[in-house]
Design an enzyme around this catalytic site. Structure first.
Site, mmCIF file in Angstrom:
data_model
loop_
_atom_site.group_PDB
_atom_site.id
_atom_site.type_symbol
_atom_site.label_atom_id
_atom_site.label_comp_id
_atom_site.label_asym_id
_atom_site.label_seq_id
_atom_site.Cartn_x
_atom_site.Cartn_y
_atom_site.Cartn_z
ATOM 1 N N LYS A 28 0.826 -1.213 0.000
ATOM 2 C CA LYS A 28 0.000 0.000 0.000
ATOM 3 C C LYS A 28 0.857 1.259 0.000
ATOM 4 O O LYS A 28 0.483 2.255 -0.610
ATOM 5 C CB LYS A 28 -0.977 -0.003 1.183
ATOM 6 C CG LYS A 28 -2.094 -1.023 0.999
ATOM 7 C CD LYS A 28 -3.238 -0.804 1.963
ATOM 8 C CE LYS A 28 -4.370 -1.758 1.662
ATOM 9 N NZ LYS A 28 -5.422 -1.750 2.679
ATOM 10 N N LYS A 82 -4.155 -10.101 -5.540
ATOM 11 C CA LYS A 82 -5.406 -10.519 -4.903
ATOM 12 C C LYS A 82 -6.546 -9.547 -5.240
ATOM 13 O O LYS A 82 -6.292 -8.363 -5.510
ATOM 14 C CB LYS A 82 -5.216 -10.675 -3.399
ATOM 15 C CG LYS A 82 -5.271 -9.401 -2.638
ATOM 16 C CD LYS A 82 -5.444 -9.614 -1.153
ATOM 17 C CE LYS A 82 -5.638 -8.252 -0.522
ATOM 18 N NZ LYS A 82 -6.792 -8.089 0.281
ATOM 19 N N LYS A 132 -10.859 -4.586 -2.493
ATOM 20 C CA LYS A 132 -11.902 -3.561 -2.587
ATOM 21 C C LYS A 132 -11.373 -2.287 -3.229
ATOM 22 O O LYS A 132 -12.055 -1.624 -3.963
ATOM 23 C CB LYS A 132 -12.346 -3.072 -1.203
ATOM 24 C CG LYS A 132 -12.904 -3.991 -0.273
ATOM 25 C CD LYS A 132 -13.190 -3.212 1.023
ATOM 26 C CE LYS A 132 -13.012 -4.125 2.174
ATOM 27 N NZ LYS A 132 -11.689 -4.080 2.791
HETATM 28 N N1 AQP Z 1 -8.941 -11.532 -2.194
HETATM 29 C C1 AQP Z 1 -9.244 -12.048 -1.021
HETATM 30 N N2 AQP Z 1 -9.421 -13.379 -0.886
HETATM 31 C C2 AQP Z 1 -9.750 -13.923 0.324
HETATM 32 N N3 AQP Z 1 -9.918 -13.182 1.450
HETATM 33 C C3 AQP Z 1 -9.764 -11.846 1.342
HETATM 34 N N4 AQP Z 1 -9.870 -10.842 2.235
HETATM 35 C C4 AQP Z 1 -9.593 -9.662 1.646
HETATM 36 N N5 AQP Z 1 -9.326 -9.871 0.337
HETATM 37 C C5 AQP Z 1 -9.423 -11.222 0.134
HETATM 38 C C6 AQP Z 1 -10.232 -11.017 3.636
HETATM 39 O O1 AQP Z 1 -11.351 -10.180 3.910
HETATM 40 C C7 AQP Z 1 -11.261 -9.726 5.271
HETATM 41 C C8 AQP Z 1 -11.437 -8.263 5.355
HETATM 42 O O2 AQP Z 1 -10.356 -7.611 4.745
HETATM 43 P P1 AQP Z 1 -9.995 -6.132 5.194
HETATM 44 O O3 AQP Z 1 -11.156 -5.265 4.933
HETATM 45 O O4 AQP Z 1 -9.508 -6.143 6.588
HETATM 46 O O5 AQP Z 1 -8.836 -5.649 4.320
HETATM 47 P P2 AQP Z 1 -7.923 -6.348 3.289
HETATM 48 O O6 AQP Z 1 -7.474 -7.670 3.766
HETATM 49 O O7 AQP Z 1 -6.847 -5.374 2.932
HETATM 50 O O8 AQP Z 1 -8.977 -6.529 2.108
HETATM 51 P P3 AQP Z 1 -9.141 -5.712 0.770
HETATM 52 O O9 AQP Z 1 -10.443 -6.135 0.165
HETATM 53 O O10 AQP Z 1 -7.933 -5.865 -0.070
HETATM 54 O O11 AQP Z 1 -9.308 -4.233 1.267
HETATM 55 P P4 AQP Z 1 -8.466 -2.934 0.910
HETATM 56 O O12 AQP Z 1 -8.473 -2.863 -0.595
HETATM 57 O O13 AQP Z 1 -9.217 -1.822 1.560
HETATM 58 O O14 AQP Z 1 -7.100 -3.114 1.478
HETATM 59 C C9 AQP Z 1 -9.926 -10.213 5.811
HETATM 60 O O15 AQP Z 1 -10.132 -11.386 6.572
HETATM 61 C C10 AQP Z 1 -9.148 -10.520 4.568
HETATM 62 O O16 AQP Z 1 -8.154 -11.504 4.784
#
Ligand code: AQP
Length: 336
Positions: free
Chosen positions: A116, A199, A202
């Protein structure tokens, strides 16, 4: 088992954008599956979302949406404690203390920080670096036993465990329960539909890279048709075909089957067929969750009453841990 004797399970999502199919398969779905066996706390980590730039209006709406999605997915507000992280100030208070026990080297090694911060260029917020301290606080405040997460969050739970062990050792007292990690056997790392080496996230600026849990059936079908694969045509489980592997993983996770079983179901078929079948499976699962979420969003008073009660309950638990930590580290008890 009576609820008081059950172990504690806790997890959360950042309302930094719309929730994705990755969030559902890696996290939410497993919360629902495990909820009867644990005393559960699920929340929206709005303070974490501030580590990257947010539009205040959208952040508020996304926070409601995240909690509505939890309920729509099958989390029962009658038994689970649902709340918003910023409504329980103990999260930020304990995070400060934990910041004083985490080393800079540990923080700067975190994959999420590296990825990030590379995207943020010169203006990297300190919050992005110290994110694991706040996450450790989220978990340790509640003496949590199990944290169900996707693969990408494993490193943050490992650092949480390290801090808990370190502080228990320094103060020679059990300040914190050392949490266990749960990741699902299939679906722990769903990849981007546009770049299957990254991966699904969001916050990916390309909206075709992710299936959002609020996407219409038409949007889901279009995104699957556009999903990046490779120039071949045979459907096999092959590391050289990350796009196909991802579709097989998604279908397998949604069907409660193994990816090899899904390969067998597609013998002799072309990539186009796999894309359509995967879209149909996603629509079958996500469609009802989306409709229920959007319905709940028209009842904000109901949602509000749930998080208010949840925050009150969560605070009672959080205050006990924080008071113990303050006492052990040498802070004088307030008399107000
Ligand atoms: N691609 C993924 N596959 C499986 N699990 C996923 N998680 C996130 N992306 C995947 C799981 O969703 C939960 C919530 O995630 P988070 O909101 O804490 O942030 P993150 O892991 O950083 O998820 P994002 O979607 O990628 O959010 P942004 O873009 O805001 O950083 C966690 O349990 C995560 O493992």
């Amino acid at each position: 088992m009576p609820p008081t004797q059950k172990k504690i399970m806790l997890s959360a999502v950042q309302p930094s954008h719309l929730l994705t199919l990755g969030n559902y398969l890696g996290a939410l779905r497993n919360w629902v599956k495990l909820q009867d066996d644990y005393t559960c706390l699920f929340f929206a980590v709005d303070l974490h979302a501030l580590t990257v730039k947010q539009d205040p209006k959208k952040l508020r709406e996304q926070t409601y949406l995240a909690l509505a999605t939890y309920i729509a997915t099958g989390i029962r507000p009658e038994t689970a404690t649902l709340f918003i992280q910023s409504h329980v100030p103990e999260h930020a208070e304990l995070a400060w203390i934990l910041n004083c026990f985490i080393y800079m080297g540990e923080l700067s090694r975190m994959t999420q920080f590296k990825e990030k911060s590379a995207r943020q260029g010169q203006a990297i917020s300190a919050g992005l670096l110290t994110y694991p301290a706040l996450m450790a606080s989220d978990i340790l405040l509640y003496q949590t036993h199990l944290v169900p997460v996707g693969e990408d969050q494993k490193q943050h739970i490992e650092i949480t465990r390290d801090i808990a062990i370190r502080m228990n050792h320094i103060y020679e007292v059990s300040l914190f329960t050392v949490p266990e990690i749960y990741t699902p056997p299939v679906g722990a790392r769903i990849m981007s539909l546009q770049n299957p080496m990254c991966k699904m996230s969001k916050s990916d600026p390309d909206s075709n890279s992710a299936i959002y849990l609020t996407d219409t059936n038409d949007q889901i079908l279009k995104k699957l048709k556009k999903a990046v694969t490779d120039s071949g045509s045979e459907i096999t489980l092959d590391d050289q075909k990350p796009g196909i592997q991802n579709l097989l993983q998604i279908q397998a996770a949604l069907s409660e089957k193994t990816p090899s079983e899904i390969v067998s179901e597609h013998t002799g078929k072309q990539y186009g067929h796999l894309k359509i079948k995967t879209a149909e499976k996603i629509i079958e699962t996500i469609g009802p969750i989306r409709d229920r979420t959007l319905e709940l969003m028209t009842h904000k008073d109901y949602l509000h009453s749930i998080f208010q009660a949840g925050a009150k309950h969560a605070r009672e638990r959080a205050q006990k841990t924080l008071a113990h930590v303050y006492d052990q580290v040498g802070l004088i008890k307030g008399r107000y």
